[in-house]
Enzyme design. Structure first.
Site, PDB file in Angstrom:
ATOM      1  N   GLU A  55       0.858  -1.192   0.000  1.00  0.00           N
ATOM      2  CA  GLU A  55       0.000   0.000   0.000  1.00  0.00           C
ATOM      3  C   GLU A  55       0.892   1.240   0.000  1.00  0.00           C
ATOM      4  OE1 GLU A  55      -3.338   1.005  -0.187  1.00  0.00           O
ATOM      5  OE2 GLU A  55      -2.302   2.937  -0.105  1.00  0.00           O
ATOM      6  N   GLY A  68     -19.467   5.374   1.270  1.00  0.00           N
ATOM      7  CA  GLY A  68     -20.596   5.119   2.164  1.00  0.00           C
ATOM      8  C   GLY A  68     -20.568   3.706   2.730  1.00  0.00           C
ATOM      9  N   ARG A 306     -27.326   8.438 -11.069  1.00  0.00           N
ATOM     10  CA  ARG A 306     -26.413   9.508 -10.658  1.00  0.00           C
ATOM     11  C   ARG A 306     -26.059  10.446 -11.808  1.00  0.00           C
ATOM     12  NH1 ARG A 306     -22.425   6.270  -6.414  1.00  0.00           N
ATOM     13  NH2 ARG A 306     -23.984   6.163  -4.777  1.00  0.00           N
ATOM     14  N   HIS A 415     -16.332   8.084  -9.144  1.00  0.00           N
ATOM     15  CA  HIS A 415     -15.920   6.717  -9.506  1.00  0.00           C
ATOM     16  C   HIS A 415     -15.554   6.692 -10.986  1.00  0.00           C
ATOM     17  CE1 HIS A 415     -16.269   2.265  -8.759  1.00  0.00           C
ATOM     18  NE2 HIS A 415     -16.305   2.274 -10.069  1.00  0.00           N
TER      19      HIS A 415
HETATM   20  P1  ADP Z   1     -11.071  -0.386  -4.573  1.00  0.00           P
HETATM   21  O1  ADP Z   1     -12.379   0.199  -4.157  1.00  0.00           O
HETATM   22  O2  ADP Z   1     -11.037  -0.812  -5.963  1.00  0.00           O
HETATM   23  O3  ADP Z   1     -10.559  -1.388  -3.603  1.00  0.00           O
HETATM   24  P2  ADP Z   1      -9.606   1.679  -3.218  1.00  0.00           P
HETATM   25  O4  ADP Z   1      -9.505   3.087  -3.626  1.00  0.00           O
HETATM   26  O5  ADP Z   1     -10.451   1.343  -2.039  1.00  0.00           O
HETATM   27  O6  ADP Z   1     -10.033   0.847  -4.494  1.00  0.00           O
HETATM   28  O7  ADP Z   1      -8.165   1.111  -2.880  1.00  0.00           O
HETATM   29  C1  ADP Z   1      -7.066   1.246  -3.747  1.00  0.00           C
HETATM   30  C2  ADP Z   1      -5.813   1.310  -2.895  1.00  0.00           C
HETATM   31  O8  ADP Z   1      -4.662   1.148  -3.714  1.00  0.00           O
HETATM   32  C3  ADP Z   1      -5.645   2.631  -2.174  1.00  0.00           C
HETATM   33  O9  ADP Z   1      -5.415   2.403  -0.808  1.00  0.00           O
HETATM   34  C4  ADP Z   1      -4.433   3.265  -2.860  1.00  0.00           C
HETATM   35  O10 ADP Z   1      -3.692   4.114  -2.018  1.00  0.00           O
HETATM   36  C5  ADP Z   1      -3.660   2.029  -3.269  1.00  0.00           C
HETATM   37  N1  ADP Z   1      -2.684   2.258  -4.366  1.00  0.00           N
HETATM   38  C6  ADP Z   1      -2.909   2.958  -5.501  1.00  0.00           C
HETATM   39  N2  ADP Z   1      -1.808   2.958  -6.273  1.00  0.00           N
HETATM   40  C7  ADP Z   1      -0.863   2.232  -5.611  1.00  0.00           C
HETATM   41  C8  ADP Z   1       0.489   1.890  -5.899  1.00  0.00           C
HETATM   42  N3  ADP Z   1       1.102   2.313  -7.002  1.00  0.00           N
HETATM   43  N4  ADP Z   1       1.166   1.138  -5.004  1.00  0.00           N
HETATM   44  C9  ADP Z   1       0.554   0.706  -3.864  1.00  0.00           C
HETATM   45  N5  ADP Z   1      -0.707   1.032  -3.530  1.00  0.00           N
HETATM   46  C10 ADP Z   1      -1.440   1.767  -4.397  1.00  0.00           C
END
Ligand code: ADP
Length: 478
Positions: A55, A68, A306, A415
């Site tokens: 992450e 939400g 939406r 989104h």
């Molecule tokens: P989804 O709803 O598809 O799960 P989210 O937005 O909840 O998407 O989660 C995507 C996660 O991926 C976020 O926590 C974001 O910070 C993380 N993320 C995005 N790009 C990278 C990256 N290059 N390396 C590691 N983590 C990433």
């Protein structure tokens, strides 16, 4: 220590630039610790695989955490007692039509058929739902939305993080994945990722079974979103957390993945004019509130899609509207974990003892607002909205019990429906229509499920269904 050995710390590989990258090895590497990533991590870890979640932010959760957290699923045990008729076929038809038939029917089938089981799976892992029961979230088109007890998306993140860790998964925060490793450009297996660690070191993490891309969408990436919709420039508000930059889409393209639907960017007609976020509201649902413009008039069926709602808002003076509701539907603490009394004190929510005072507070003609509310209350009593065709099941609450509340709202980038092409097994597909071995994707990073317009409540269903499929299939190394 022995466990550490299993992660095969092959020290110090000499990279081409002469910089040494540390090499780790796991069975399954999950890129992104948001909703889909943590669901996939739990699925793979519970299958006995060594799982690493990477992450880039200092926290897990992604957009899922600030969403939400509500989830659509056909669930007769909870719908039937409320007299709600529903079926998997109806959910399928509404998702397909709600995205203007641009979603992949095969993937939509998987989504709607898998949603009830995903709800059960989540309950088994400790997610509890609101006793008020099923409702219809903004843009869901039907009352099949389930609201967790924990605020926003925190419950989903908590239970899947706990499940993944309990099954032995590791999570590395502040670790940004910068590329995918593929054996041969067009036919080879994706065997790992390149990343930058929290202390700036280069990492190569090899995946024996598979890599799951779960990096979310690109709603916070102004450059990328304006490439696809020039209207969504720097000043345009967004509900997205800053990590939502579309990294995974670009990385997948770099190893040959196909993308689809990139132009389909959802604006949620419920953003706070100051922050863009969906918070800052008393959270009265569409069944117990109306939308009015600065002339004090309703302008749309509040139960619409939406995109229809957002387009209608753009036609109103200043491109802004207010939700209006009475006191009976205002909780002490909203599902976002906010107290309406605080929001009133901060001047983000308006509250008054009479409609006339409320109209003065928000600067709309008092007579017009009174007439609008009176006419709406008449529609509630007759069960028919002759002005805008709001369906009878959403005409639940008249607006009559003071104090009255008004919340200003604007459309906000929410989104991105487009992204990496996958098949029903969450395998990523390349530009020739072939599976890219070893690469899986789930959640907002993928495209092709929601078509032009995602139904409210279908994103959480998406992460819960496809996250699990991606994790299980990566674990099997299919
Ligand atoms: P989804 O709803 O598809 O799960 P989210 O937005 O909840 O998407 O989660 C995507 C996660 O991926 C976020 O926590 C974001 O910070 C993380 N993320 C995005 N790009 C990278 C990256 N290059 N390396 C590691 N983590 C990433």
């Amino acid at each position: 220590m022995r466990r550490l050995g299993l992660f095969l710390l092959i020290a110090c590989l000499v990279a081409s630039a002469g910089v040494r990258a540390q090499v780790l090895e796991y069975d399954v590497v999950v890129v992104g610790g948001g909703g889909a990533g943590l669901v996939a991590a739990a699925a793979a870890a519970e299958k006995g695989q060594q799982v690493l979640v990477l992450e880039k932010m200092a926290f897990v959760g992604g957009n899922t955490l600030v969403s939400g957290g509500v989830c659509n699923a056909v669930y007769p045990p909870w719908q039937e007692p409320l007299g709600i008729e529903d079926s998997i076929e109806f959910h399928y038809q509404q998702t397909l039509a709600g995205g203007d038939y641009r979603g992949n029917p095969d993937l939509i089938r998987v989504l709607v058929e898998g949603a009830p089981a995903a709800l059960d799976r989540s309950r088994e892992r400790g997610l509890t739902f609101h006793p008020d029961g099923v409702f219809q979230v903004l843009g869901a088109l039907w009352p099949r939305t389930h609201r967790p007890m924990e605020s926003a998306g925190t419950g989903w993140i908590r239970i899947y993080l706990e499940a993944a860790k309990k099954a032995g998964a590791h999570v590395l925060l502040n670790t940004r994945v910068i590329g995918l490793l593929r054996q041969e450009p067009l036919a080879g297996r994706v065997y790992g990722v390149k990343a930058i660690s929290s202390d700036g070191k280069q990492l190569e993490i090899h995946a024996r079974k598979g890599v799951v891309l779960a990096t979310g969408g690109f709603g916070a990436n102004v450059e990328m979103r304006t490439l696809h919709n020039p209207l969504l420039g720097p000043g345009f508000p967004t509900t997205n957390q800053p990590g939502t930059m579309g990294d995974g889409i670009t990385m997948a393209q770099d190893v040959g993945a196909d993308v689809t639907g990139m132009d389909f960017i959802q604006l949620i007609p419920a953003g706070c004019p100051k922050t863009g976020a969906v918070t800052g509201t008393v959270g009265a649902g569409i069944a117990s509130s109306i939308m009015i413009n600065k002339k004090g008039e309703r302008f749309v069926n509040e139960g619409e899609r939406r995109d229809v709602l957002s387009n209608a808002v753009f036609q109103q003076p200043d491109g802004l509207y207010y939700t209006i509701n009475d006191s009976r539907v205002v909780p002490e603490v909203t599902s976002w974990g906010e107290r309406p009394t605080d929001l009133v004190a901060e001047g983000r929510v308006f509250k008054a003892g009479t409609l006339k005072e409320l109209a003065e507070l928000i600067g709309v003609p008092a007579k017009a607002l009174a007439a609008t509310v009176a006419r709406y209350n008449e529609s509630v009593r007759s069960g028919e909205d002759r002005d805008f065709g709001k369906p009878a099941h959403l005409l639940k609450a008249a607006i009559e019990e003071p104090p009255f509340y008004a919340v200003p709202r604007v459309p906000s980038v929410h989104h991105t429906m487009g992204g990496v092409v996958i098949n029903r097994h969450a395998q990523v597909i390349d530009r020739r229509g072939q599976v890219i071995p070893g690469l899986y994707a789930a959640g907002e990073v993928t495209g092709g499920i929601h078509g032009t317009n995602r139904l409210g409540g279908n994103a959480i269903a998406d992460i819960a269904v496809f996250g699990w499929i991606a994790g299980e299939n990566a674990a099997a190394g299919n």
